[in-house]
Design an enzyme around this catalytic site. Structure first.
Site, mmCIF file in Angstrom:
data_model
loop_
_atom_site.group_PDB
_atom_site.id
_atom_site.type_symbol
_atom_site.label_atom_id
_atom_site.label_comp_id
_atom_site.label_asym_id
_atom_site.label_seq_id
_atom_site.Cartn_x
_atom_site.Cartn_y
_atom_site.Cartn_z
ATOM 1 N N HIS A 33 9.926 -4.509 -0.181
ATOM 2 C CA HIS A 33 10.561 -5.552 -0.992
ATOM 3 C C HIS A 33 12.076 -5.372 -1.088
ATOM 4 O O HIS A 33 12.782 -6.298 -1.476
ATOM 5 C CB HIS A 33 9.920 -5.631 -2.378
ATOM 6 C CG HIS A 33 10.298 -4.529 -3.323
ATOM 7 N ND1 HIS A 33 9.483 -3.457 -3.599
ATOM 8 C CD2 HIS A 33 11.408 -4.331 -4.077
ATOM 9 C CE1 HIS A 33 10.055 -2.671 -4.481
ATOM 10 N NE2 HIS A 33 11.237 -3.167 -4.780
ATOM 11 N N ASP A 56 3.837 -2.062 0.752
ATOM 12 C CA ASP A 56 5.222 -2.231 0.290
ATOM 13 C C ASP A 56 6.127 -1.109 0.800
ATOM 14 O O ASP A 56 6.954 -0.571 0.064
ATOM 15 C CB ASP A 56 5.293 -2.314 -1.229
ATOM 16 C CG ASP A 56 6.658 -2.838 -1.720
ATOM 17 O OD1 ASP A 56 7.375 -3.458 -0.911
ATOM 18 O OD2 ASP A 56 7.001 -2.607 -2.895
ATOM 19 N N GLY A 95 16.524 -0.684 -8.590
ATOM 20 C CA GLY A 95 17.433 0.127 -7.773
ATOM 21 C C GLY A 95 16.813 1.454 -7.383
ATOM 22 O O GLY A 95 17.218 2.066 -6.395
ATOM 23 N N ASN A 96 15.813 1.923 -8.177
ATOM 24 C CA ASN A 96 15.079 3.134 -7.805
ATOM 25 C C ASN A 96 14.101 2.877 -6.668
ATOM 26 O O ASN A 96 13.607 3.819 -6.042
ATOM 27 C CB ASN A 96 14.280 3.675 -8.997
ATOM 28 C CG ASN A 96 15.075 4.614 -9.881
ATOM 29 O OD1 ASN A 96 15.380 4.284 -11.016
ATOM 30 N ND2 ASN A 96 15.425 5.782 -9.355
ATOM 31 N N SER A 97 13.771 1.610 -6.406
ATOM 32 C CA SER A 97 12.771 1.277 -5.393
ATOM 33 C C SER A 97 13.102 1.926 -4.059
ATOM 34 O O SER A 97 14.211 1.774 -3.545
ATOM 35 C CB SER A 97 12.692 -0.237 -5.209
ATOM 36 O OG SER A 97 12.176 -0.862 -6.351
ATOM 37 N N LEU A 150 -13.695 -0.367 7.290
ATOM 38 C CA LEU A 150 -15.132 -0.137 7.197
ATOM 39 C C LEU A 150 -15.909 -1.458 7.220
ATOM 40 O O LEU A 150 -17.035 -1.523 7.705
ATOM 41 C CB LEU A 150 -15.435 0.640 5.917
ATOM 42 C CG LEU A 150 -16.818 1.250 5.738
ATOM 43 C CD1 LEU A 150 -17.162 2.176 6.897
ATOM 44 C CD2 LEU A 150 -16.878 2.015 4.413
ATOM 45 N N GLY A 151 -15.299 -2.506 6.673
ATOM 46 C CA GLY A 151 -15.955 -3.813 6.704
ATOM 47 C C GLY A 151 -16.946 -4.044 5.585
ATOM 48 O O GLY A 151 -17.995 -4.654 5.799
ATOM 49 N N VAL A 152 -16.610 -3.574 4.373
ATOM 50 C CA VAL A 152 -17.487 -3.813 3.218
ATOM 51 C C VAL A 152 -16.643 -4.279 2.037
ATOM 52 O O VAL A 152 -15.466 -3.949 1.913
ATOM 53 C CB VAL A 152 -18.270 -2.543 2.804
ATOM 54 C CG1 VAL A 152 -19.262 -2.141 3.868
ATOM 55 C CG2 VAL A 152 -17.321 -1.392 2.455
#
Length: 468
Positions: free
Chosen positions: A115, A145, A217-219, A271-273
């Site tokens: 982001h 992210d 700003g910490n992101s 895994l498909g569940v």
């Protein structure tokens, strides 16, 4: 555990307190508490100093690997000159933002948040040693992210990463970054929780939670342990000043960053569940102990789990020998494996435990669109600014006096002027030592390939050195 059958029918206080002994029923009288002795004060002071020195050591070890990330993006709001000039010629007003990042390799790869850079027209990086360099976007992963950018630089110090799975709730942690643009700010707290999810912000959520102060700003900056190792990448907060921040665990962040460096994209095991947590009510209905696993409520046709005969109503109790208590455990354990790898599941069906071997396939995800910075043309060859003289009447209306004034009307993203922080609306009061220059004189001086400008922005003055 036996193997799954091909066809299975699914079946579905008060504590008395002893009386208090008369010997303790009533206090004999007030208890005198003496003042701490000199030895006790010295011991407490020494302990506090050791803790303080621990935080200092973290900052010294980790800060060389932390960077400030500056970005420009399109701004829908009109710029300060639109009243006089409009936005003709395809010019777009520019907004500025910033975040943080962690040096991932000595060759200049930097890990940050998606982001921070997803809408960027340009990306520039402040290094700890004072260098300010343009960066290019290598790849991004909206699902977690995370993103990786790269600068062309040498002498960088890559961060050391800790094993986030081994981190313990309650241990001290330190966040480092640029909250509100205040570079290399250090805050401390504890690791408040692990495995946080269900926030609805990203497709894959398995966050570390902390009460270390984290702000805009910490992101993209690191959450470190007391050894100065990165435990997570700070990603978001709940409100401001609430003491609740979240970081992507280091193990997940490293896996994403390594894949982006290798191929520019992320390939995740699937895994498909579809699953849900086993509530006490469901546990009672299924005749299971609470925390026995996660309940399968859907199986993707032609997916890995389908081919392994996993069906709705099954409870997945473990993945590759690791116990599963809820859906996030299942996601975490699945993502820890590679696409194409075969893993063993423990399945509870009808009260019986079965084994199922599943060969993981790639998680179906939409392709990641290129960010604006990846769609730019070749870098600007000039200094990247357009200057125009304001008429005396216009200058007077802007509070600049009734005289001709050279003013910056456009800054090209990614140019030398952009990297030096120039903005539309900056007034040039001096050019290469000459006071009150005209726009023509500025243009003449720019032909030499460099400018030393003194500029006025609002009530403030600053110098900028531009060079091709």
């Amino acid at each position: 555990m036996s193997q799954l059958p091909r066809v299975v029918a699914l079946s579905l206080g008060l504590v008395a307190l002893a009386p208090v002994s008369s010997a303790f029923a009533q206090p004999a009288g007030p208890v005198a508490v003496g003042a701490p002795t000199s030895a006790q004060v010295q011991a407490s002071t020494a302990e506090a100093k050791r803790l303080s020195e621990g935080f200092v050591a973290v900052a010294e070890r980790a800060s060389p690997s932390v960077v400030q990330v500056d970005v420009t993006a399109r701004d829908e709001k009109a710029d300060v000159l639109s009243h006089f000039f409009g936005r003709g010629g395809g010019d777009e007003p520019i907004a500025r933002g910033m975040g943080s990042g962690v040096v991932f390799t000595a060759e200049g790869a930097i890990l940050t948040n998606n982001h921070v850079v997803e809408e960027a027209l340009t990306i520039n990086v402040h290094l700890r040693d004072g260098r300010y360099l343009p960066a290019r976007l290598l790849g991004r992963d909206p699902a977690t992210d995370l993103a990786v950018i790269k600068v062309d630089a040498t002498g960088l110090t890559p961060a050391k990463f800790a094993d986030s799975d081994a981190a313990r709730v309650g241990e001290w942690v330190v966040a480092i970054g640029s909250p509100f643009g205040l570079g290399y700010t250090v805050t401390a707290g504890v690791l408040s929780a692990k495995g946080r999810g269900g926030l609805g912000m990203n497709a894959i959520e398995d966050y570390l939670q902390t009460d270390a102060s984290i702000n805009p700003g910490n992101s993209g900056g690191p959450l470190c342990n007391l050894q100065g190792e990165v435990l997570g990448i700070n990603t978001m907060i709940v409100g401001r000043g609430q003491g609740i921040g979240f970081a992507v665990p280091s193990n997940m962040a490293q896996r994403v960053a390594n894949q982006i460096l290798k191929s520019g994209r992320v390939s995740r095991a699937w895994l498909g569940v579809g699953v849900q947590d086993v509530t006490p009510e469901l546990a009672a209905a299924l005749k299971l102990a609470p925390g026995s696993g996660t309940l399968v409520n859907n199986v993707a046709g032609d997916g890995p789990a389908f081919h392994a005969n996993v069906r709705p109503g099954d409870v997945i109790a473990s993945v590759a020998g690791h116990a599963v208590r809820d859906g996030r455990d299942l996601i975490r354990e699945t993502l820890a494996h590679e696409v194409g790898q075969a893993i063993q599941l423990e399945i509870i069906r009808g009260g019986q435990h079965y084994g199922a071997q599943v060969t993981l396939t790639e998680r179906p995800e939409p392709p990641v669109e290129q960010a604006p910075v990846q769609q730019q043309a070749l870098p600007h060859s000039g200094l990247g600014l357009v200057v125009r003289d304001l008429a005396p009447q216009q200058a007077s209306q802007m509070g600049l006096g009734a005289r001709q004034v050279p003013i910056v009307t456009q800054v090209t993203p990614g140019s030398a002027a952009d990297r030096e922080g120039l903005r539309a609306g900056d007034v040039i009061v001096e050019c290469n030592g000459a006071s009150d220059p005209t726009s023509a004189q500025v243009a003449d001086a720019a032909r030499g390939g460099s400018l030393l400008l003194r500029l006025k922005r609002g009530d403030s003055f600053f110098y900028a050195a531009l060079k091709k």
